[in-house]
Motif scaffolding. Structure first.
Motif, mmCIF file in Angstrom:
data_model
loop_
_atom_site.group_PDB
_atom_site.id
_atom_site.type_symbol
_atom_site.label_atom_id
_atom_site.label_comp_id
_atom_site.label_asym_id
_atom_site.label_seq_id
_atom_site.Cartn_x
_atom_site.Cartn_y
_atom_site.Cartn_z
ATOM 1 N N VAL A 1 59.819 26.971 32.786
ATOM 2 C CA VAL A 1 58.645 27.727 33.218
ATOM 3 C C VAL A 1 58.539 28.972 32.344
ATOM 4 N N ALA B 1 61.411 25.238 40.641
ATOM 5 C CA ALA B 1 60.465 25.708 39.634
ATOM 6 C C ALA B 1 60.149 24.596 38.633
ATOM 7 N N ASP B 2 61.155 23.834 38.235
ATOM 8 C CA ASP B 2 60.964 22.711 37.319
ATOM 9 C C ASP B 2 60.018 21.680 37.922
ATOM 10 N N TYR C 1 51.314 26.676 38.171
ATOM 11 C CA TYR C 1 52.612 26.942 38.799
ATOM 12 C C TYR C 1 52.974 28.415 38.835
ATOM 13 N N TRP C 2 52.569 29.193 37.806
ATOM 14 C CA TRP C 2 53.052 30.570 37.786
ATOM 15 C C TRP C 2 52.457 31.418 38.899
ATOM 16 N N ILE D 1 54.637 30.754 41.882
ATOM 17 C CA ILE D 1 55.934 31.423 41.750
ATOM 18 C C ILE D 1 55.783 32.924 41.923
#
Length: 280
Positions: A153, A256-257, A267-268, A271
């Motif tokens: 990431v 996260a992967d 995805y960020w 997160i």
């Protein structure tokens, strides 16, 4: 790789970069317990002396230390030749050394960017190139390249580090495919949240006269980097023994992967919301 025998460590020559501290030091002691022969590489001569003494105490077959600054751009052919002369050749190469550079891409200088790439990527490539003839000549040998959670990431303010670690991941995967069938295994490792000094020792891209950046790194180290390096080393050694092609360390890194693969464009933001909830 599935058809290769399990890696046996006793009497095998293991080259470890960044061996004076953190995961490298923990790997040194983990391999020493398995009676491996160790060639330890770091720029920290005092740290190497301490770790090598401990390795001898816990059972290493033989230990040599090599004070090398991996930022100097050397091709490492001399190191490979000296290790071969001392130990007969390398059976396991662990490219572990790494550094961090703090700041956005706009803030960091190209000089600092190139410094990080030299250590985190070019040294990995050059060491692997230098030792590859020895590894190919010793069937059943193995390479370990330490990437990062940030090779899976890509957070902001870590563009240089992310660039290097994604590149290590790609280099490792392509090389593993080239080596398939030649009895040289390769494991790429993606640690997340291991308690080392890498964040605390990060190079600052901007002046830190008031200590704010250092304090931020300290908070991050205390809250996010919680896995003991000894546990990371244990998992890495087990992955080498089992000839695993890939190892992701910590539950958070695995999540996260997965998230990056399920939602590669979003995805960020997910997160980031989680990090804000933990005040990281």
């Amino acid at each position: 790789m599935a058809t290769m025998e399990r890696f046996a460590f006793a009497g095998r020559t293991c080259v470890i970069t960044g061996a004076a501290s953190g995961i490298g030091a923990a790997l040194t002691l983990e391999l020493a317990k398995r009676r491996a022969v160790l060639a330890l590489v770091d720029r920290d001569a005092d740290g190497l002396a301490r770790v090598s003494a401990l390795a001898r105490e816990v059972g290493a077959g033989d230990v040599s230390t090599w004070v090398v600054d991996l930022s100097d751009g050397g091709d490492r052919l001399d190191l490979a030749a000296e290790v071969a002369a001392r130990h007969g050749g390398a059976d396991l190469l662990i490219n572990n050394a790494g550094v961090v550079l703090s700041g956005t891409f706009e803030q960091v200088s190209m000089k600092d960017f190139d410094w990080l790439m030299e250590i985190n990527l070019h040294a990995v490539v050059r060491l692997t190139k230098a030792f590859l003839p020895q590894l190919l000549a010793r069937p059943g040998s193995h390479v370990v390249n330490i990437s990062s959670l940030f090779g899976l990431v890509a957070p902001p303010t870590q563009v240089a580090y992310v660039t290097s670690k994604y590149a290590v991941r790609g280099f490792s995967e392509a090389l593993r495919h080239e080596l398939a069938g030649r009895r040289v295994g390769l494991t790429v490792v993606h640690p997340g949240g291991v308690r080392t000094n890498i964040a605390r020792n990060a190079r600052m891209s901007l002046p830190d006269d008031d200590g704010a950046q250092a304090a931020q790194h300290e908070r991050f180290t205390e809250r996010a980097l919680t896995l003991p390096p000894e546990e990371a080393a244990r998992q890495i050694v087990a992955a080498v023994q089992a000839r695993r092609p890939r190892l992701v360390i910590t539950r958070a890194a695995k999540l996260a992967d997965l998230l990056a693969r399920v939602a590669p464009g979003r995805y960020w933001s997910v997160i980031e919301r989680g990090l804000r909830g933990k005040n990281l």
